[in-house]
Design an enzyme around this catalytic site. Sequence first.
Site, mmCIF file in Angstrom:
data_model
loop_
_atom_site.group_PDB
_atom_site.id
_atom_site.type_symbol
_atom_site.label_atom_id
_atom_site.label_comp_id
_atom_site.label_asym_id
_atom_site.label_seq_id
_atom_site.Cartn_x
_atom_site.Cartn_y
_atom_site.Cartn_z
ATOM 1 N N ASP A 123 10.556 -2.159 79.222
ATOM 2 C CA ASP A 123 11.073 -3.517 79.012
ATOM 3 C C ASP A 123 10.207 -4.177 77.942
ATOM 4 O O ASP A 123 9.211 -3.612 77.497
ATOM 5 C CB ASP A 123 11.082 -4.301 80.331
ATOM 6 N N SER A 124 10.562 -5.383 77.531
ATOM 7 C CA SER A 124 9.830 -5.997 76.420
ATOM 8 C C SER A 124 8.628 -6.777 76.907
ATOM 9 O O SER A 124 7.819 -7.233 76.116
ATOM 10 C CB SER A 124 10.749 -6.963 75.688
ATOM 11 N N PHE A 127 10.123 -10.645 80.824
ATOM 12 C CA PHE A 127 10.349 -11.027 82.225
ATOM 13 C C PHE A 127 9.016 -11.268 82.946
ATOM 14 O O PHE A 127 8.853 -12.253 83.656
ATOM 15 C CB PHE A 127 11.167 -9.948 82.938
ATOM 16 N N ASP A 177 12.917 -11.233 75.069
ATOM 17 C CA ASP A 177 13.948 -12.212 75.415
ATOM 18 C C ASP A 177 13.304 -13.296 76.251
ATOM 19 O O ASP A 177 12.212 -13.115 76.780
ATOM 20 C CB ASP A 177 15.094 -11.561 76.207
ATOM 21 N N GLN A 225 21.532 -12.809 77.599
ATOM 22 C CA GLN A 225 21.047 -13.852 78.507
ATOM 23 C C GLN A 225 22.113 -14.944 78.594
ATOM 24 O O GLN A 225 23.259 -14.717 78.210
ATOM 25 C CB GLN A 225 19.707 -14.407 78.003
ATOM 26 N N GLY A 252 18.098 -11.370 83.018
ATOM 27 C CA GLY A 252 18.140 -12.666 83.682
ATOM 28 C C GLY A 252 18.881 -12.641 85.008
ATOM 29 O O GLY A 252 19.290 -13.687 85.511
ATOM 30 N N ASP A 302 17.819 -0.513 87.197
ATOM 31 C CA ASP A 302 16.463 -0.227 87.677
ATOM 32 C C ASP A 302 16.127 -1.285 88.709
ATOM 33 O O ASP A 302 16.698 -2.375 88.683
ATOM 34 C CB ASP A 302 15.441 -0.335 86.539
ATOM 35 N N CYS A 340 20.113 13.227 104.685
ATOM 36 C CA CYS A 340 19.277 13.284 103.484
ATOM 37 C C CYS A 340 18.551 14.623 103.411
ATOM 38 O O CYS A 340 18.037 15.116 104.413
ATOM 39 C CB CYS A 340 18.278 12.130 103.505
ATOM 40 N N CYS A 342 15.930 15.143 101.363
ATOM 41 C CA CYS A 342 14.614 14.994 100.731
ATOM 42 C C CYS A 342 13.535 15.693 101.560
ATOM 43 O O CYS A 342 13.732 15.977 102.742
ATOM 44 C CB CYS A 342 14.277 13.515 100.496
ATOM 45 N N CYS A 345 12.679 13.966 104.849
ATOM 46 C CA CYS A 345 13.660 14.120 105.918
ATOM 47 C C CYS A 345 13.744 15.553 106.421
ATOM 48 O O CYS A 345 14.073 15.788 107.581
ATOM 49 C CB CYS A 345 15.030 13.627 105.453
ATOM 50 N N HIS A 371 11.603 9.270 100.089
ATOM 51 C CA HIS A 371 12.921 9.162 100.727
ATOM 52 C C HIS A 371 13.768 8.046 100.096
ATOM 53 O O HIS A 371 14.939 8.258 99.766
ATOM 54 C CB HIS A 371 12.813 8.919 102.234
HETATM 55 ZN ZN LIG Z 1 15.197 11.501 103.018
#
Ligand SMILES: [Zn+2]
Length: 407
Positions: A123-124, A127, A177, A225, A252, A302, A340, A342, A345, A371
């Site tokens: 990011d710039s 924020f 921004d 924005q 924003g 994100d 799941c 992962c 799990c 997870h």
């Molecule tokens: Zn998991």
Amino acid sequence: MRKDWPVKSHTRHVPQGHRAHSTRLQSDLTQISFELVAECPDTGARAGLLHTPHGTIETPVFMPVGTQATVKGLSQRDLAEDLGVKILLANTYHLFLRPGHELIRKMGGLHRFMSWPHAILTDSGGFQVFSLSGLRKINDEGVIFRSHLNGDLHTFTPESTVDVQLAFGSDICMVLDECPEYPVTHEYARQSMHRTVRWAQQADRHHRLRMAESATRHALFPIVQGSMFPDLRAECARALLDLDTDGYAIGGLSVGEPRALSMEMVEATRPILPRHKPRYAMGVGMPLELPEYVARGVDMMDCVLPSRNARNGYLFTSQGRVIIKHARYKDDERPIDENCQCYTCRRYSRAYLRHLFLSGEILYASLATRHNVRRYLDIMCEIRHAIISFSFPEYLRCVRSAPSDAE
Ligand SMILES: [Zn+2]
């Protein structure tokens, strides 16, 4: 000496007779390119491939946040090999203050510094300047702020934040921004939006000059924005179109506004932003919101939620949330989520994770984050699959009918 790991090739499954596209656009000036693979005829949700100098990314994509050049609790091996993450986000503000962009440049750039083989978006810093810095002064040239670490004064300008991100070697950079608080008046939002557009124009000019002399490719996305005013959002998006950049971000959002308003702001830009460029909604969202953003034409997202909530004991599952400290899990032998796959799990019970959490063990943060990030990636896979198999409207109906506190 960059370590370039092999990038898996992608197989496209587009059912016959359905609307599918392959509109890869590339020119000498293109830093990254975006290929539309399928588009939902009802909602306009898109599945695509984002080609970067550090590999190809299937979209829509969720990008885990590595604020300090690390996703807290996970190693780069966990992220790349175990979770299959292809793009990470890092924060310019934090890395500019510590360890500093010149040090990172000296260490061979961010990919090499943090040993990350895939794409990086930064990011710039705007924020964080507006949310973390105690003292800040905005003028047309940029923003003067105090470091939250030691109080030192610094200045970010549209040009300097491009240079900082190029020193990192980010695959995708963001323009500086102004991210207004919520709520602000229409007049303030209008002035602020115009400043953001001017900064984007300056940043873009500077970036093009830098790219003309650079051997490596780095994209720059401007940021739409306009606070919570659809007319300003639309005006901003139209003004940024002239820059003809490789992608567009919508910023924003998630500044305290009701969720319906965030969706409306994304919706306002949809008819304006070019269809063949990726669109990135910054800082969103909760699991149930991810398909909603995609349904509004968003390709990239994100959020710190999966990792931050994991550390706070709040786990996302396909069956709703699990607050691991609850006594009901004290002798629960089941994994966090039976659906799941992962590592957490596959290997550990809720009872054990609860014990680790209550004991303040480091392992808890690592297992829980693994997870939660996997849960977000699984949701994005489900969404992408639904778009490609043209069942996204049904998928969306199903998500919307889930109880509102399910995740
Ligand atoms: Zn998991």
